[in-house]
Motif scaffolding. Structure first.
Motif, mmCIF file in Angstrom:
data_model
loop_
_atom_site.group_PDB
_atom_site.id
_atom_site.type_symbol
_atom_site.label_atom_id
_atom_site.label_comp_id
_atom_site.label_asym_id
_atom_site.label_seq_id
_atom_site.Cartn_x
_atom_site.Cartn_y
_atom_site.Cartn_z
ATOM 1 N N LEU A 415 -30.934 -55.088 3.248
ATOM 2 C CA LEU A 415 -30.989 -55.412 1.829
ATOM 3 C C LEU A 415 -32.004 -54.479 1.161
ATOM 4 C CD1 LEU A 415 -29.994 -57.405 -0.358
ATOM 5 C CD2 LEU A 415 -31.976 -58.843 0.183
ATOM 6 N N THR A 416 -31.617 -53.835 -0.003
ATOM 7 C CA THR A 416 -32.482 -52.886 -0.705
ATOM 8 C C THR A 416 -32.136 -52.849 -2.191
ATOM 9 O OG1 THR A 416 -33.185 -50.569 -0.812
ATOM 10 C CG2 THR A 416 -30.911 -50.998 -0.173
ATOM 11 N N ASP A 417 -33.156 -52.465 -3.021
ATOM 12 C CA ASP A 417 -32.900 -52.220 -4.451
ATOM 13 C C ASP A 417 -33.352 -50.818 -4.816
ATOM 14 O OD1 ASP A 417 -35.637 -52.483 -4.337
ATOM 15 O OD2 ASP A 417 -35.781 -53.696 -6.178
ATOM 16 N N SER A 418 -33.193 -49.894 -3.865
ATOM 17 C CA SER A 418 -33.642 -48.518 -4.056
ATOM 18 C C SER A 418 -32.833 -47.790 -5.121
ATOM 19 C CB SER A 418 -33.588 -47.759 -2.721
ATOM 20 O OG SER A 418 -32.276 -47.778 -2.204
ATOM 21 N N GLU A 419 -31.618 -48.160 -5.387
ATOM 22 C CA GLU A 419 -30.793 -47.492 -6.399
ATOM 23 C C GLU A 419 -31.211 -47.924 -7.794
ATOM 24 O OE1 GLU A 419 -26.707 -48.204 -5.580
ATOM 25 O OE2 GLU A 419 -26.702 -47.076 -3.691
ATOM 26 N N VAL A 420 -31.224 -49.228 -8.072
ATOM 27 C CA VAL A 420 -31.623 -49.762 -9.378
ATOM 28 C C VAL A 420 -32.661 -50.832 -9.115
ATOM 29 C CG1 VAL A 420 -30.892 -50.908 -11.490
ATOM 30 C CG2 VAL A 420 -29.358 -49.271 -10.367
ATOM 31 N N GLU A 421 -33.842 -50.670 -9.704
ATOM 32 C CA GLU A 421 -34.922 -51.612 -9.482
ATOM 33 C C GLU A 421 -34.500 -53.013 -9.916
ATOM 34 O OE1 GLU A 421 -38.334 -53.325 -8.297
ATOM 35 O OE2 GLU A 421 -37.715 -51.265 -7.916
ATOM 36 N N GLY A 422 -34.659 -53.987 -8.982
ATOM 37 C CA GLY A 422 -34.350 -55.390 -9.279
ATOM 38 C C GLY A 422 -32.909 -55.783 -8.964
ATOM 39 N N GLY A 444 -42.928 -56.529 -5.203
ATOM 40 C CA GLY A 444 -43.446 -55.171 -5.030
ATOM 41 C C GLY A 444 -43.024 -54.190 -6.096
ATOM 42 N N HIS A 445 -42.090 -54.586 -6.946
ATOM 43 C CA HIS A 445 -41.595 -53.694 -8.017
ATOM 44 C C HIS A 445 -41.103 -52.382 -7.419
ATOM 45 C CE1 HIS A 445 -42.963 -56.710 -10.769
ATOM 46 N NE2 HIS A 445 -44.211 -56.651 -10.259
ATOM 47 N N ARG A 446 -41.491 -51.217 -8.007
ATOM 48 C CA ARG A 446 -40.918 -49.944 -7.566
ATOM 49 C C ARG A 446 -41.499 -49.454 -6.245
ATOM 50 N NH1 ARG A 446 -37.824 -47.433 -11.246
ATOM 51 N NH2 ARG A 446 -37.852 -48.176 -13.397
ATOM 52 N N GLY A 447 -42.596 -50.004 -5.838
ATOM 53 C CA GLY A 447 -43.191 -49.521 -4.595
ATOM 54 C C GLY A 447 -42.644 -50.187 -3.362
ATOM 55 N N TRP A 458 -37.687 -64.281 2.968
ATOM 56 C CA TRP A 458 -37.546 -62.843 2.775
ATOM 57 C C TRP A 458 -38.716 -62.332 1.941
ATOM 58 C CZ3 TRP A 458 -31.709 -62.577 1.054
ATOM 59 C CH2 TRP A 458 -30.903 -63.037 2.109
ATOM 60 N N ALA A 459 -38.994 -61.029 2.143
ATOM 61 C CA ALA A 459 -40.033 -60.366 1.342
ATOM 62 C C ALA A 459 -39.668 -58.898 1.187
ATOM 63 C CB ALA A 459 -41.409 -60.508 2.006
ATOM 64 N N ASP A 460 -40.170 -58.247 0.080
ATOM 65 C CA ASP A 460 -39.915 -56.829 -0.122
ATOM 66 C C ASP A 460 -41.147 -56.031 0.295
ATOM 67 O OD1 ASP A 460 -41.438 -57.815 -2.172
ATOM 68 O OD2 ASP A 460 -40.558 -56.532 -3.721
#
Length: 477
Positions: A415-422, A444-447, A458-460
């Motif tokens: 699971l990732t939001d690397s393409e569009v934040e959020g 973590g927002h963009r970082g 779960w955690a980012d």
């Protein structure tokens, strides 16, 4: 002188008397001829009328005889119609029985004038016998090589042979005369028998069973003689109609002729005309009744044709259903083969799974929990090299399963939001609709663009951080 004059006068008178006498004689002769002519004409007319009356009486008697014959034919025709009606009712009843027979044919198969039923479920021998009794049948009795060949494709099916009383008997009480035992059979310690090659088994064992019974009806066709009779009845009706028309025409012509030639006998002619009129009315009534009978015959014939067509349709439907049933049985056998093949493949696959080092099988998927730590990208590359990908968690059960196999360690998931934040997406491109985030996450927002699972949920984290990971792949691909 006086004497001489007297003589001349007398001569004149005498001549006059002679003339008068001749004239009177001629008159008498003429009158006599006229009387003779009148008498002759009267006798001629009397004889002619008597002859006409006699001819009319003969004609009348002939007409009465014809009417009597026609009435007899009508009675005969009505009797033959009565014979047709029961046959019509019989055909109707036959169609009803055929419809009932078709409804009863569900699951039954016809072979050599006998109906057989092969069950789809399994019961012990006594319960199988009771089921056959409820169907109006009994467990199958095999009395011929042909019947034995019919059951060659059906293995381990109860038949109606048992040794419960110490001797082998069929369910109807008849002794065993023809047998098809398998090698080493029968075994006296076991009392009931299954096909195809006969084997003895305990009666408490559960197997499929076969029932047999005779068909409940026999379809009868109308004979060709009945069709010939119907055509004869039609021809007879047409002949009667033509005969009545001819007789009526003859009566009317005769009445007109007699009325024309016997005007001096009006009273007798009137009475004869009344009789003729009555006869004509009786003929009209007979014609009407014959017409009604003809219509009824046509209606019965039409109904018979319709019932015959309906019967043929039902027979065709029966044959079609039998073909469909055979097709379904063939498909059923193919599905059983496919099922057995899939079971075999599944067993082989499970064996191969057990031989795979570190992989765990769960609900048609394979899972691998790493023992080393890598970044999220390197973890995914590791999974891809082994035909898998980072795990996608679809439900609570799978989430709990991951926690169990990872021992609540921190492990990367797909699971990732690397393409569009959020906008969190799974590695297969699917958008996350609901998850099992720690109430404080994601934060973590963009970082921090990659997700892992740990004890609270779960955690980012930053994708470059090093953690263990879980790979997942389906065994169906």
């Amino acid at each position: 002188m006086c004497k001489g004059n007297s003589t001349g006068s007398d001569s004149v008178r005498i001549r006059r008397y002679k003339k008068a006498t001749v004239y009177l004689v001629l008159q008498c002769v003429l009158l006599l001829e006229a009387i003779i002519l009148l008498i002759t004409e009267h006798r001629t007319k009397s004889n002619k009328f008597e002859n006409s009356e006699e001819d009319f009486n003969k004609t009348k008697m002939k007409l009465l005889s014809d009417i009597h014959d026609m009435l007899n034919k009508k009675v005969k025709f009505e009797n033959e119609i009565k014979e047709i009606i029961p046959k019509n009712l019989q055909l109707t009843e036959g169609n009803k029985l055929l419809s009932k027979h078709l409804r009863e044919m569900d699951g039954w198969r016809c072979y050599q004038s006998t109906l057989y039923y092969i069950s789809s479920e399994e019961k012990n021998w006594s319960e199988s016998k009771q089921d056959c009794s409820k169907r109006g049948a009994n467990l199958t009795i095999i009395n011929s090589n042909e019947e034995q060949d019919f059951f060659k494709t059906h293995d381990n099916v109860w038949i109606g042979l048992n040794n419960m009383e110490g001797t082998w008997k069929w369910v109807d009480g008849s002794p065993l005369t023809l047998s098809f035992w398998a090698s080493g059979e029968p075994d006296g310690a076991k009392e009931c028998v299954v096909t195809s090659e006969w084997k003895t088994l305990p009666c408490s064992s559960t197997f499929k069973w076969t029932c047999e019974r005779k068909p409940s009806i026999e379809i009868k066709n109308l004979s060709g003689i009945d069709s010939v009779k119907i055509r004869r009845y039609q021809a007879a009706v047409m002949c009667l109609v033509l005969l009545c028309v001819l007789l009526l025409t003859a009566v009317i012509a005769l009445c007109v002729h007699i009325h024309t030639n016997n005007t001096n006998y009006t009273g007798d002619s009137s009475e004869l005309l009344i009789n003729i009129t009555n006869l004509a009315e009786e003929k009209d009534q007979l014609l009407t009744r014959n017409t009604d009978l003809t219509e009824k015959t046509d209606q019965l014939r039409t109904k018979i044709v319709n019932l015959t067509e309906a019967r043929d349709q039902l027979v065709d439907k029966n044959m079609q259903l039998a073909k469909e049933k055979d097709g379904l049985l063939s498909s059923y056998r193919d599905l059983i083969k496919q099922r057995d093949q899939l079971h075999q493949e599944k067993n082989e696959l499970l064996k191969s799974i057990h031989g795979m080092d570190g992989w765990i099988y769960y609900q048609s998927n394979l899972y691998f929990v790493s023992s080393e730590k890598k970044s999220w990208t390197e973890s995914r590359r590791y999974c891809a090299e082994r035909g898998a990908d980072l795990i996608i968690i679809n439900n609570r059960e799978e989430h709990d399963f991951v926690k169990k196999i990872s021992a609540n360690a921190n492990v990367w998931i797909g699971l990732t939001d690397s393409e569009v934040e959020g906008r969190w997406k799974w590695v297969d491109g699917g958008t996350l609709t609901s998850g099992f985030w720690d109430p404080r996450e994601p934060n973590g927002h963009r970082g921090e663009n990659c997700a892992l699972t740990y004890s609270p949920g779960w955690a980012d984290y930053a994708c470059s951080d090093l953690f263990q990971w879980i790979c997942e792949k389906s065994i169906l691909k």
